[in-house]
Write an enzyme that holds these catalytic residues in place. Structure first.
Site, short mmCIF file in Angstrom:
data_model
loop_
_atom_site.label_atom_id
_atom_site.label_comp_id
_atom_site.label_asym_id
_atom_site.label_seq_id
_atom_site.Cartn_x
_atom_site.Cartn_y
_atom_site.Cartn_z
CD GLU A 1 -2.75 1.07 2.53
OE1 GLU A 1 -2.70 0.12 3.33
OE2 GLU A 1 -3.45 2.09 2.71
CE LYS B 1 3.62 -0.06 4.13
NZ LYS B 1 2.37 -0.04 3.44
NE ARG C 1 4.15 -7.80 10.96
CZ ARG C 1 3.67 -6.91 10.11
NH1 ARG C 1 2.60 -7.17 9.40
NH2 ARG C 1 4.26 -5.75 9.96
P1 ATP Z 1 2.56 -1.91 7.57
O1 ATP Z 1 1.81 -2.40 8.76
O2 ATP Z 1 3.98 -1.61 7.83
O3 ATP Z 1 1.85 -0.84 6.80
P2 ATP Z 1 1.48 -3.68 5.76
O4 ATP Z 1 1.38 -5.14 5.81
O5 ATP Z 1 0.20 -2.95 5.99
O6 ATP Z 1 2.63 -3.19 6.67
P3 ATP Z 1 1.63 -3.47 2.99
O7 ATP Z 1 2.16 -2.37 2.15
O8 ATP Z 1 0.18 -3.74 2.94
O9 ATP Z 1 2.08 -3.15 4.42
O10 ATP Z 1 2.45 -4.81 2.77
C1 ATP Z 1 2.84 -5.30 1.51
C2 ATP Z 1 3.22 -6.74 1.65
O11 ATP Z 1 4.33 -6.87 2.54
C3 ATP Z 1 2.10 -7.56 2.23
O12 ATP Z 1 1.95 -8.72 1.46
C4 ATP Z 1 2.55 -7.88 3.62
O13 ATP Z 1 2.08 -9.12 4.03
C5 ATP Z 1 4.07 -7.84 3.50
N1 ATP Z 1 4.67 -7.47 4.78
C6 ATP Z 1 4.41 -6.36 5.50
N2 ATP Z 1 5.10 -6.36 6.65
C7 ATP Z 1 5.83 -7.50 6.68
C8 ATP Z 1 6.76 -8.09 7.59
N3 ATP Z 1 7.07 -7.50 8.75
N4 ATP Z 1 7.31 -9.27 7.28
C9 ATP Z 1 7.02 -9.87 6.10
N5 ATP Z 1 6.16 -9.38 5.20
C10 ATP Z 1 5.57 -8.20 5.46
MG MG Z 2 -1.43 -3.38 4.83
#
Ligand code: ATP
Ligand code: MG
Length: 569
Positions: A44, A281, A271
């Protein structure tokens, strides 16, 4: 960005055996279910990518690279206009490329599918599987039930197909206020899986979207947009983190109930959490917005942009992600483990230079005043191809203040009164006397040198126990050097702590050396160039530097804390 990082990581081997995701895929290939895989990395664009995303990138793009006839898409999940920006889109693309991966022609945006997604929603309404709900967000939440109690059906649930089609079209046309209506799936308010209790599919948001502008005022929810985007792109394996496990039944429900062109499969993995780092983020954005750090790429941040600026090689991050493997259960990886991979790569790749961070002057009394010479120094003992360079030497040189003690304890092998040590690549010197100021502080070391030891070895075979790095004072280039510690004091900082995020920050995470002395070869270091400063650590030239006035970030110390950690476990 330094170019050598980009591109091919094929030479690297994964140290782990086959993980559970690779096992599933191997099976799908063996049975002929798929001829290759299509994966996607779906960020995102509401912030910069962090170390956790690096793991997802290495998995998604790594699979596509490993398996013949495969590809990985970069897809921006841009369904929430309130938080998303073009700056983040560009930052994310730069980070994925820098990590060494390439999406080819497959750069996609969920917003490209808004019209199709709308069509799928209409299809659900026509099948009697979605309805417009006039309840407020609070009412919907209150009626959702709990893990032990079923939810309550909305009073608007039995609206006719015609009425729902009409209301949904008018939602799209902008007739209704934000928050006044939503489109919900009609599934089962008593479902054991809470995600299946008539989940919201669309909400009204009268906000400008960074790509579609004002064309839309209704936006699809992640749980609706994601499976359908996967299906439209013919993704075979949709890999995501464990928090989506509870939503998988909804992922499958959506795909089963509309006419999709393909049937992707969602698989969840753990994760990546790294000690002393926050991987969210939202909280990283708060650190930036509240001014706790210099920006998203402040070298103390756990973002990919920050790791790059700090000097972490892309290859080290990839090797780290491969080494920790893919797990089904969340765990915490030591920061020392990541640093171990950084040191390992830099030890092989970084050229050595001499720099004095905390200088004290050493004057060689028997070295002629006007004389100077160039001494040969090895650029990288790990890599003979890196060759040698010539370092200027003269009568007055800088050495590290901590390399001299007037009254040395037993195991101190460096310089002391009357003691002989080696100046690396230069000569043996012996301390004859010290000069002090009125406060009694040492301001200068007076030494003699042995001209027969040129290059750093005595022809008579006599040994010295200490070897010091040094910089010729007449030729030295001043530079600012930034020394980093960990941003957070706690191993697992709690972003929700009542005292706030600020309380968990380590006030000593940045120490600035305003004037270190560099050997002249470093004057022209380009931003992103990485070096080992002999005996001090690994350092990377920062973009804040100016020609002739470089700025360096300390990437990592030389001390291998990982060795200690490994021994303990
Ligand atoms: P954040 O909470 O930091 O915004 P998010 O999961 O909402 O993280 P996205 O941009 O939606 O962020 O994530 C993109 C991809 O990265 C998703 O498929 C998510 O599962 C993966 N991802 C995010 N954080 C992690 C992590 N700590 N370890 C492994 N994969 C991750
Ligand atoms: Mg997300």
């Amino acid at each position: 960005m330094s170019g050598d990082d980009r591109g091919d990581s094929r030479g690297e081997s994964r140290s782990e055996g086959q993980d559970f995701i690779r096992a599933i895929i191997a099976d799908d290939l063996a049975t002929g279910k798929h001829a290759g895989v299509v994966t996607r990395f779906p960020p995102e664009p509401n912030g910069y990518l962090h170390v956790g995303h690096a793991k997802a990138i290495c998995l998604d793009f790594g699979l596509a690279r490993e398996i013949p006839n495969s590809r990985c898409h970069l897809r921006f999940d841009d369904t929430n206009p309130a938080t998303e920006e073009t700056e983040y889109v560009e930052g994310i693309m730069a980070d994925v490329r820098w990590l060494g991966f390439d999406w080819g022609d497959h750069l996609h945006y969920a917003s490209d599918y808004f019209e199709s997604l709308y069509g799928f929603a209409v299809e659900l309404i026509q099948k009697g599987k979605a309805f417009v709900d006039d309840q407020s967000a609070d009412e919907i939440r209150a009626n959702q039930g709990s893990l032990t109690e079923p939810g309550r059906e909305s009073p608007f649930r039995s609206r006719s197909v015609e009425e729902n089609l009409d209301l949904f079209a008018r939602m799209r046309a902008g007739e209704f206020a934000e928050g006044s209506r939503v489109l919900r799936a009609k599934i089962d308010m008593a479902a054991a899986v809470v995600a299946l209790r008539d989940p919201i599919l669309y909400r009204i948001q009268k906000k400008r979207h960074h790509r579609t502008g004002d064309a839309w005022c209704i936006y699809p929810m992640y749980d609706f947009a994601h499976p359908l985007s996967d299906a439209l792109e013919h993704v075979t394996h949709s890999l995501c983190t464990l928090e989506f496990l509870d939503h998988r039944p909804l992922y499958d429900w959506v795909l089963e109930n509309v006419s999709v062109p393909s049937r992707p499969r969602q698989i969840e993995f753990a994760r990546l959490n790294v000690s002393h780092m926050v991987t969210s983020k939202r909280f990283l954005k708060r650190l930036v917005d509240e001014g706790h750090v210099g920006g998203w790429d402040d070298p103390r941040m756990p973002t990919i942009a920050a790791m790059r600026r700090r000097g972490y090689p892309a290859r080290a991050i990839r090797e780290f992600c491969d080494a920790i493997g893919i797990a089904k259960r969340d765990n915490l990886i030591e920061l020392a483990n990541l640093e171990f991979h950084v040191r390992q790569v830099l030890n092989q790749e970084a050229q050595r230079r001499m720099v004095v961070l905390d200088p004290i002057k050493l004057v060689i009394e028997n070295y002629p005043e006007e004389q100077e010479e160039l001494l040969e120094a090895i650029n990288n003992p790990e890599d003979p191809a890196a060759g040698t360079r010539r370092v200027p030497f003269s009568r007055e040189i800088w050495i590290e203040r901590e390399d001299f003690l007037e009254d040395p304890p037993k195991k101190f092998f460096r310089l002391a009164p009357g003691r002989e040590v080696r100046l690396r690549y230069a000569y043996f010197v012996t301390c004859q006397s010290v000069v002090k100021n009125e406060a009694g502080e040492i301001t200068e070391l007076r030494c003699s040198y042995d001209p027969a030891t040129r290059g750093g070895d005595a022809p008579d075979g006599r040994k010295v126990k200490g070897t010091l790095h040094w910089v010729s004072a007449r030729h030295a280039i001043p530079a600012e050097v930034r020394l980093y510690g960990t941003l957070f004091k706690d191993e697992q900082p709690d972003p929700h702590a009542p005292a706030g995020l600020a309380a968990s920050l380590d006030p000593e995470s940045l120490a600035i050396v305003p004037r270190a002395w560099l050997e002249p070869a470093l004057a022209s270091a380009a931003p992103g160039e990485r070096f080992q400063f002999e005996r001090l650590g690994y350092f990377c030239a920062d973009p804040d530097g100016r020609p002739g006035q470089p700025v360096f970030n300390r990437t990592a110390t030389l001390r291998d804390t990982w060795a200690k950690v490994a021994k303990q476990s």
